[in-house]
Design a protein around this motif. Structure first.
Motif, PDB file in Angstrom:
ATOM      1  N   GLY A  51     -20.043 -55.434  38.722  1.00 19.41           N
ATOM      2  CA  GLY A  51     -21.242 -54.913  38.080  1.00 19.41           C
ATOM      3  C   GLY A  51     -21.415 -55.276  36.626  1.00 19.41           C
ATOM      4  N   ASP A  52     -22.669 -55.159  36.179  1.00 17.86           N
ATOM      5  CA  ASP A  52     -23.099 -55.578  34.843  1.00 17.86           C
ATOM      6  C   ASP A  52     -22.748 -57.032  34.589  1.00 17.86           C
ATOM      7  N   LEU A  53     -23.170 -57.869  35.525  1.00 16.07           N
ATOM      8  CA  LEU A  53     -23.061 -59.308  35.307  1.00 16.07           C
ATOM      9  C   LEU A  53     -24.019 -59.716  34.200  1.00 16.07           C
ATOM     10  N   ALA A  54     -25.211 -59.111  34.195  1.00 15.42           N
ATOM     11  CA  ALA A  54     -26.222 -59.404  33.186  1.00 15.42           C
ATOM     12  C   ALA A  54     -26.090 -58.452  32.009  1.00 15.42           C
ATOM     13  N   ASN A  55     -26.582 -58.879  30.867  1.00 17.74           N
ATOM     14  CA  ASN A  55     -26.384 -58.088  29.655  1.00 17.74           C
ATOM     15  C   ASN A  55     -27.274 -56.863  29.568  1.00 17.74           C
ATOM     16  N   GLU A  56     -28.588 -57.056  29.765  1.00 15.46           N
ATOM     17  CA  GLU A  56     -29.505 -55.944  29.549  1.00 15.46           C
ATOM     18  C   GLU A  56     -30.282 -55.554  30.796  1.00 15.46           C
ATOM     19  N   GLY A  88      -8.668 -60.151  42.344  1.00 16.80           N
ATOM     20  CA  GLY A  88      -9.012 -60.172  40.930  1.00 16.80           C
ATOM     21  C   GLY A  88     -10.288 -59.374  40.720  1.00 16.80           C
ATOM     22  N   GLN A  89     -10.287 -58.476  39.767  1.00 16.14           N
ATOM     23  CA  GLN A  89     -11.488 -57.695  39.459  1.00 16.14           C
ATOM     24  C   GLN A  89     -11.924 -57.994  38.029  1.00 16.14           C
ATOM     25  N   ILE A  90     -13.119 -58.544  37.897  1.00 14.47           N
ATOM     26  CA  ILE A  90     -13.710 -58.819  36.595  1.00 14.47           C
ATOM     27  C   ILE A  90     -14.972 -57.975  36.494  1.00 14.47           C
ATOM     28  N   SER A  91     -15.084 -57.215  35.418  1.00 17.91           N
ATOM     29  CA  SER A  91     -16.173 -56.247  35.333  1.00 17.91           C
ATOM     30  C   SER A  91     -16.875 -56.316  33.991  1.00 17.91           C
ATOM     31  N   ASP A  92     -18.151 -55.925  34.003  1.00 23.30           N
ATOM     32  CA  ASP A  92     -18.912 -55.733  32.765  1.00 23.30           C
ATOM     33  C   ASP A  92     -18.840 -56.959  31.862  1.00 23.30           C
ATOM     34  N   ASN A 146     -25.535 -51.027  36.199  1.00 19.94           N
ATOM     35  CA  ASN A 146     -26.775 -50.450  35.677  1.00 19.94           C
ATOM     36  C   ASN A 146     -27.588 -51.432  34.843  1.00 19.94           C
ATOM     37  N   HIS A 147     -27.011 -52.567  34.454  1.00 24.58           N
ATOM     38  CA  HIS A 147     -27.773 -53.573  33.717  1.00 24.58           C
ATOM     39  C   HIS A 147     -28.237 -54.733  34.604  1.00 24.58           C
ATOM     40  N   ASP A 148     -27.965 -54.627  35.900  1.00 19.89           N
ATOM     41  CA  ASP A 148     -28.341 -55.688  36.822  1.00 19.89           C
ATOM     42  C   ASP A 148     -29.658 -55.364  37.524  1.00 19.89           C
ATOM     43  N   ARG A 149     -30.294 -56.409  38.035  1.00 17.23           N
ATOM     44  CA  ARG A 149     -31.464 -56.285  38.901  1.00 17.23           C
ATOM     45  C   ARG A 149     -31.110 -56.925  40.243  1.00 17.23           C
ATOM     46  N   LEU A 150     -31.111 -56.104  41.282  1.00 17.69           N
ATOM     47  CA  LEU A 150     -30.648 -56.565  42.584  1.00 17.69           C
ATOM     48  C   LEU A 150     -31.504 -57.696  43.126  1.00 17.69           C
ATOM     49  N   ASP A 151     -32.814 -57.628  42.923  1.00 17.78           N
ATOM     50  CA  ASP A 151     -33.674 -58.675  43.459  1.00 17.78           C
ATOM     51  C   ASP A 151     -33.383 -60.021  42.808  1.00 17.78           C
ATOM     52  N   THR A 152     -33.082 -60.013  41.512  1.00 20.29           N
ATOM     53  CA  THR A 152     -32.744 -61.263  40.833  1.00 20.29           C
ATOM     54  C   THR A 152     -31.339 -61.728  41.215  1.00 20.29           C
ATOM     55  N   MET A 153     -30.405 -60.814  41.294  1.00 21.73           N
ATOM     56  CA  MET A 153     -29.036 -61.162  41.704  1.00 21.73           C
ATOM     57  C   MET A 153     -29.027 -61.834  43.069  1.00 21.73           C
ATOM     58  N   ALA A 154     -29.870 -61.342  43.969  1.00 20.32           N
ATOM     59  CA  ALA A 154     -29.898 -61.875  45.336  1.00 20.32           C
ATOM     60  C   ALA A 154     -30.439 -63.301  45.399  1.00 20.32           C
ATOM     61  N   GLN A 155     -31.103 -63.751  44.350  1.00 19.69           N
ATOM     62  CA  GLN A 155     -31.586 -65.128  44.317  1.00 19.69           C
ATOM     63  C   GLN A 155     -30.451 -66.129  44.089  1.00 19.69           C
ATOM     64  N   GLY A 192     -30.972 -57.691  34.000  1.00 21.39           N
ATOM     65  CA  GLY A 192     -30.989 -58.688  35.054  1.00 21.39           C
ATOM     66  C   GLY A 192     -31.508 -60.051  34.661  1.00 21.39           C
ATOM     67  N   GLU A 193     -31.091 -60.542  33.507  1.00 15.40           N
ATOM     68  CA  GLU A 193     -31.554 -61.855  33.052  1.00 15.40           C
ATOM     69  C   GLU A 193     -31.183 -62.949  34.060  1.00 15.40           C
ATOM     70  N   PRO A 194     -32.160 -63.733  34.560  1.00 14.32           N
ATOM     71  CA  PRO A 194     -31.857 -64.787  35.536  1.00 14.32           C
ATOM     72  C   PRO A 194     -30.810 -65.780  35.038  1.00 14.32           C
ATOM     73  N   GLY A 195     -30.862 -66.101  33.740  1.00  8.23           N
ATOM     74  CA  GLY A 195     -29.898 -67.040  33.197  1.00  8.23           C
ATOM     75  C   GLY A 195     -28.468 -66.546  33.297  1.00  8.23           C
ATOM     76  N   ALA A 196     -28.283 -65.247  33.304  1.00  5.33           N
ATOM     77  CA  ALA A 196     -26.944 -64.680  33.448  1.00  5.33           C
ATOM     78  C   ALA A 196     -26.390 -64.972  34.831  1.00  5.33           C
ATOM     79  N   TYR A 197     -27.178 -64.689  35.862  1.00  5.02           N
ATOM     80  CA  TYR A 197     -26.707 -64.915  37.225  1.00  5.02           C
ATOM     81  C   TYR A 197     -26.528 -66.403  37.507  1.00  5.02           C
ATOM     82  N   ARG A 198     -27.429 -67.213  36.957  1.00  4.13           N
ATOM     83  CA  ARG A 198     -27.299 -68.663  37.141  1.00  4.13           C
ATOM     84  C   ARG A 198     -25.978 -69.150  36.562  1.00  4.13           C
ATOM     85  N   PHE A 199     -25.648 -68.683  35.362  1.00  2.64           N
ATOM     86  CA  PHE A 199     -24.400 -69.113  34.726  1.00  2.64           C
ATOM     87  C   PHE A 199     -23.192 -68.650  35.532  1.00  2.64           C
ATOM     88  N   VAL A 200     -23.162 -67.389  35.915  1.00  6.23           N
ATOM     89  CA  VAL A 200     -22.005 -66.863  36.653  1.00  6.23           C
ATOM     90  C   VAL A 200     -21.855 -67.591  37.987  1.00  6.23           C
TER      91      VAL A 200
END
Length: 247
Positions: free
Chosen positions: A51-56, A9-13, A83-92, A58-66
């Motif tokens: 990619g583009d899990l976060a809206n703008e 399954g591929q879910i994107s953006d 391009n809307h993600d922040r790798l350091d935050t995603m890795a948390q 790399g909002e932490p709340g986005a990754y927490r929710f997902v």
């Protein structure tokens, strides 16, 4: 012995915001859950969030929710940055151990007798280090390999996205991909539209977005639909099939 059928399954953006507020007037959290909880995803062997899990930014709340939505799934979940993600935050929030090299997230993953590669195009390019790594690792695989990345490696005929947000070093990337004889299918997102294109002997599959679809015929941004769409991939011996689902 042939490879078993592999269902991905591929879910994107998905463009999740920091909180439950609507994003551009769209309930992106509900849209994501419609895809995630659909019957088309239920029997998958693997889920890729491309990619583009976060809206703008790399909002932490986005990754927490997902993460909270996918953590109990019975299948592996792999993520790559857009391009809307922040790798350091995603890795948390997601297990990226061994997948981050320097400031890039790229890795190889083997499942059901198939070898999948994942590249990081979040900055709008694919770095030379990644391309050199891909060539070297692909040469170690006897059979076909399959690749996931956020940006399409070619123009797609999407007037708005091609002119403003296409991969910046696509010519360099295409030249390297052309050298990799066993690379046959490339799966990406970013364009908020579905495309399937031939790039030489390689086929590029562009997944739609669960956030919204953008009119590919308009030179400027025009919303085509706020309904979520996602893609299912089946890889078997000597065939690859994709299907797009929408709600």
């Amino acid at each position: 012995m042939g490879c078993k059928l592999l269902k991905i399954g591929q879910i994107s953006d998905i463009h999740i915001g920091e909180d439950e507020n609507l994003v551009q007037g769209i309930d992106v959290r509900a849209n994501f859950l419609k895809a995630l909880r659909s019957k088309s995803i239920e029997d998958m062997d693997l889920l890729v969030l491309s990619g583009d899990l976060a809206n703008e930014d790399g909002e932490p709340g986005a990754y927490r929710f997902v993460f909270e939505q996918v953590k109990d799934l019975k299948v592996p979940v792999l993520v790559i940055p857009g391009n809307h993600d922040r790798l350091d935050t995603m890795a948390q929030f997601f297990d990226l151990q061994g997948k981050i090299h320097g400031e890039k997230c790229y890795f190889k993953y083997e499942i059901a007798g198939q070898t999948l590669f994942f590249l990081d195009s979040a900055c709008g390019t694919v770095s030379k280090d990644q391309l050199d790594w891909l060539k070297a690792e692909a040469a170690k695989v006897q059979g076909e390999i399959f690749l996931f990345m956020h940006h399409p490696p070619c123009l797609c005929g999407h007037r708005f996205m091609d002119s403003r947000y296409s991969l910046k070093n696509k010519e360099e990337v295409q030249a390297v991909f052309a050298e990799i004889q066993n690379l046959t299918h490339i799966f990406c997102g970013h364009y908020h539209s579905h495309f399937e294109l031939d790039m030489g002997r390689q086929k590029v599959h562009v997944a739609p977005s669960t956030q919204m679809q953008i009119d590919s015929y308009a030179p400027n941004f025009i919303l085509k639909s706020s309904a979520p769409e996602w893609m299912a991939i089946e890889i078997g011996e000597n065939f690859v099939e994709t299907a797009v689902y929408l709600r």
